[in-house]
Design an enzyme around this catalytic site. Structure first.
Site, PDB file in Angstrom:
ATOM      1  N   HIS A  98      11.243  30.233  46.498  1.00  0.00           N
ATOM      2  CA  HIS A  98      12.386  29.205  46.122  1.00  0.00           C
ATOM      3  C   HIS A  98      12.096  28.652  44.597  1.00  0.00           C
ATOM      4  CE1 HIS A  98       9.123  27.613  48.312  1.00  0.00           C
ATOM      5  NE2 HIS A  98       9.398  26.405  47.837  1.00  0.00           N
ATOM      6  N   HIS A 100      12.667  25.204  42.638  1.00  0.00           N
ATOM      7  CA  HIS A 100      12.998  23.763  42.938  1.00  0.00           C
ATOM      8  C   HIS A 100      13.749  23.115  41.414  1.00  0.00           C
ATOM      9  CE1 HIS A 100       9.955  22.600  46.089  1.00  0.00           C
ATOM     10  NE2 HIS A 100       9.309  23.678  45.757  1.00  0.00           N
TER      11      HIS A 100
END
Ligand code: AMP
Ligand code: ZN
Length: 111
Positions: A98, A100
């Site tokens: 992922h 951010h």
């Protein structure tokens, strides 16, 4: 079992901000900035260390999604930080790749 796979499949709730065929983005549950979004590939990749010649497009694609969300949320001019944590010393908590996206305040310190 992977919580981000469950979020993508709709098995766990989230505050979704973006979805297309291959990517998904939602608000971080413990935001560290006024805007804190996580951009994830729908395909399960554990960590950025698993990026190689075959799947390196994922990184560019996630940045394109992040830039688009930053524009939509009106932080493109004020600026934002993109972070990927890899492994224990970086504090990676969730082992589904992922990116951010953080913004909406002046961030002086490292993430
Ligand atoms: P990292 O430390 O880079 O692995 O980041 C994982 C992030 O996922 C943290 O910032 C958490 O606050 C966030 N997070 C964990 N569980 C959830 C969830 N169910 N929904 C949204 N964000 C989450
Ligand atoms: Zn996953």
């Amino acid at each position: 079992m992977c919580i981000f796979c469950d979020i993508i499949k709709g098995k766990l709730p989230c505050d979704k901000v973006y979805e297309d065929e291959n990517y998904f983005a939602f608000k971080d549950i413990r935001p560290k900035a006024p805007v804190h979004i996580l951009i994830v590939p729908k395909k399960h990749i554990e960590k950025v260390a698993d990026i190689d010649g075959e799947n390196k497009n994922v990184i560019g694609d996630m940045v394109v999604v992040a830039n688009r969300i930053a524009k939509d949320l009106d932080i493109d001019k004020s600026g934002y930080r993109l972070v990927i944590n890899n492994g224990p010393d970086a504090g990676q908590e969730v082992y589904h790749l992922h990116l951010h996206l953080m913004g909406g305040k002046r961030m002086i310190f490292a993430a």
